[in-house]
Scaffold this active site. Structure first.
Site, PDB file in Angstrom:
ATOM      1  CE  LYS A 201     -51.240  -6.136  14.890  1.00  0.00           C
ATOM      2  NZ  LYS A 201     -51.558  -8.276  14.340  1.00  0.00           N
ATOM      3  CD  GLU A 274     -50.629   3.715   2.039  1.00  0.00           C
ATOM      4  OE1 GLU A 274     -51.439   3.018   1.828  1.00  0.00           O
ATOM      5  OE2 GLU A 274     -49.555   4.332   2.107  1.00  0.00           O
ATOM      6  CB  CYS A 308     -54.320   2.193   0.200  1.00  0.00           C
ATOM      7  SG  CYS A 308     -54.951   0.231   1.996  1.00  0.00           S
ATOM      8  CD  GLU A 406     -61.394   1.313   1.690  1.00  0.00           C
ATOM      9  OE1 GLU A 406     -59.834   1.380   1.074  1.00  0.00           O
ATOM     10  OE2 GLU A 406     -60.751   1.885   3.346  1.00  0.00           O
TER      11      GLU A 406
END
Length: 537
Positions: A201, A274, A308, A406
């Site tokens: 997906k 992750e 990331c 973040e």
């Protein structure tokens, strides 16, 4: 907010000019291409995706229902049983052919990556590099990783032990929008060569890139039904993928990763995650300031910071901080922003409204609470709806959101430190642990500092690419940055089930040859002492 702290009313970063005759979205995403790429998607509804460069629609797409997801898994499971019986070297040959094809036809996918993510072309090429390297590595090494391995048995010569590796079955993969080639097919390659099927997906807004890669893998020899793609809203389709999979691979936010992990745990299936990061770069007092400043630009602003493993916290020794900030700011202000499907821009766009809102909120809140704007700090709607200038903040403190949350955008905060111990403590003072960077002229010192940082990867005199590109070594997160690893042996073995086959020969592991229980126990005790003396493992 003082006048000195207030964001500039107009941007300073130049616009990269588009070359004459530059391609447009309509030139690249034709109805014929969309029809070709989506013919394998199981979906009874309709949705669409858009380009961040202008906000315009790129393509109408099929949208999958929970029933469509189940159908995709059924087809994948049927195909996987045949694929798993294909010799591993034949499966690996598909990856090696794919390696050549993606390099030959990279212009096609670079256009798609740029149009779907808004990133600059050089940053899009990082994805091509990463996928080609992974295809080469697992194409060459998969047979060695997966071959049966002999181990010492319970009793030397009498017990013969072999460890086998079996594919898990059908891997459910949920891929993010920010690296639509590398974090989709790049993660799927080791799953395929290990003998699994994959139901993926991808994010709908960047799915054409993943679908293009699927098409290319099929051209390279992968059976079509082994690679299924479903599209739709994450809260609808994502849980269905987890519900049917034999193993789940997820890349995305920590919040969603926890939900995926809970769903996998309820079914007692494996999962690799992750997740987020608040990555730190340490510039020690003996660093080459020019090289560190140039490296910081790459580390902080590649893919507009939507990476990331990009750097959001920059710790600089106080003795060189002023010089470093001056040179880093000069390089940052000179970065060219652009939308062209060609090389030349240094940074592209944020992916959409949500990312722009987060970046704007973090910057404006920090400045309102006393942080100093060194570079950037403004949106650039004159270039595109989601452009935001590469931004450097100084004087950031808690509780400013940008200090701990973040950002996932082109924003970095500068902090000064006095001692190496202080720098390490500050870098580790976060729940995240994905990537970090150390800059020093002393390689040994850099490696020693790196070993003290609680992150899955550490780069010495580079921001992120050195560790990530070294695919024989693992990559992944500690703490809230995830579970499991990609790359190296762990990156393929996670997609397998280990099986130990132990064959006992001549004598049983039980009383025999006329021994009663007590004599057998004494015999085994003496044998264990002998095995230790002769250093048997």
């Amino acid at each position: 907010m003082t006048d000195a702290q207030a964001p500039a009313k107009t941007g300073t970063n130049p616009i990269a000019p588009a070359p004459a005759g530059a391609r447009t979205a309509a030139d690249v995403v034709t109805p014929e291409l969309v029809a070709q790429l989506t013919k394998g998607v199981v979906g009874s509804g309709r949705t669409a995706n858009h380009t961040p460069f202008s906000g315009e629609k790129l393509a109408d797409l099929p949208e999958s229902t929970p029933e469509d997801v189940q159908q995709a898994f059924e087809a994948a499971r049927k195909a996987q049983s045949v694929w798993a019986r294909t010799p591993v070297r034949q499966r690996a040959a598909v990856l090696l052919r794919f390696h050549d094809l993606i390099l030959e036809r990279q212009a096609e996918v670079l256009d798609l990556i740029q149009l779907e993510t808004g990133k600059a072309r050089l940053h899009a090429h990082e994805e091509v590099q990463s996928v080609a390297v992974a295809a080469r590595h697992y194409g060459r090494r998969a047979a060695a990783y997966l071959k049966p391995k002999r181990h010492a048995g319970a009793v030397p010569t009498l017990t013969k032990v072999t460890e086998l590796r079996h594919p898990r079955g059908v891997v459910g993969q949920i891929a993010p929008w920010n690296y639509p080639l590398e974090l989709s097919v790049g993660d799927a390659l080791p799953a395929f060569v290990a003998g699994n099927a994959v139901v993926m997906k991808p994010d709908t807004e960047t799915c054409l890139t993943a679908l293009w890669a699927r098409d290319l893998l099929i051209e390279a020899g992968l059976p079509a039904d082994v690679f299924q793609v479903v599209l739709g809203e994450g809260p609808v389709v994502g849980p269905e993928v987890v519900r049917h999979a034999d193993y789940v691979s997820f890349t995305g936010s920590t919040r969603t990763g926890r939900e995926v992990a809970q769903g996998a745990a309820a079914r007692l299936i494996g999962v690799s995650l992750e997740l987020g990061g608040k990555n730190a770069m340490l510039v020690l007092e003996d660093a080459d300031v020019e090289k560190a400043a140039a490296g910081a630009v790459r580390a902080c602003f590649s893919s507009a910071g939507q990476l990331c493993i990009s750097i959001e916290r920059l710790y600089v020794h106080e003795s060189i901080a002023d010089t470093f900030v001056e040179r880093f700011a000069a390089r940052t202000k000179a970065m060219r922003l652009g939308t062209s499907l060609a090389y030349g821009a240094d940074m592209g766009s944020l992916v959409g409204e949500r990312q722009l809102e987060t970046v704007t909120r973090h910057v404006e809140e920090a400045v309102s609470k006393g942080a100093k704007l060194v570079a950037g700090g403004v949106a650039r709607p004159d270039i595109g709806p989601y452009f935001f200038e590469p931004t450097i903040l100084d004087g950031v403190t808690e509780p400013m959101s940008v200090c701990t949350e973040e950002t996932f955008g082109p924003v970095v905060s500068i902090y000064r430190f006095k001692t190496e111990d202080e720098a390490v403590e500050l870098a580790n003072s976060t729940p995240y642990g994905l990537n970090s960077s150390v800059w020093t002229k002393d390689g040994r010192r850099g490696r020693e500092v790196a070993a003290r940082l609680r992150t899955g990867t550490v780069n010495v005199n580079e921001g992120y690419a050195a560790a990530y590109g070294s695919v024989q070594s693992t990559m992944g997160g500690m703490k809230d940055s995830g579970l499991g690893r990609r790359h190296g042996s762990e990156g393929i073995l996670k997609y397998t089930e280990a099986q130990t086959v132990a064959q006992q020969r001549l004598l049983p592991l039980a009383p025999s040859l006329g021994m009663d229980d007590e004599k057998y126990a004494q015999f085994m005790s003496r044998s264990l002492r002998v095995m230790k003396a002769f250093r048997f493992r």
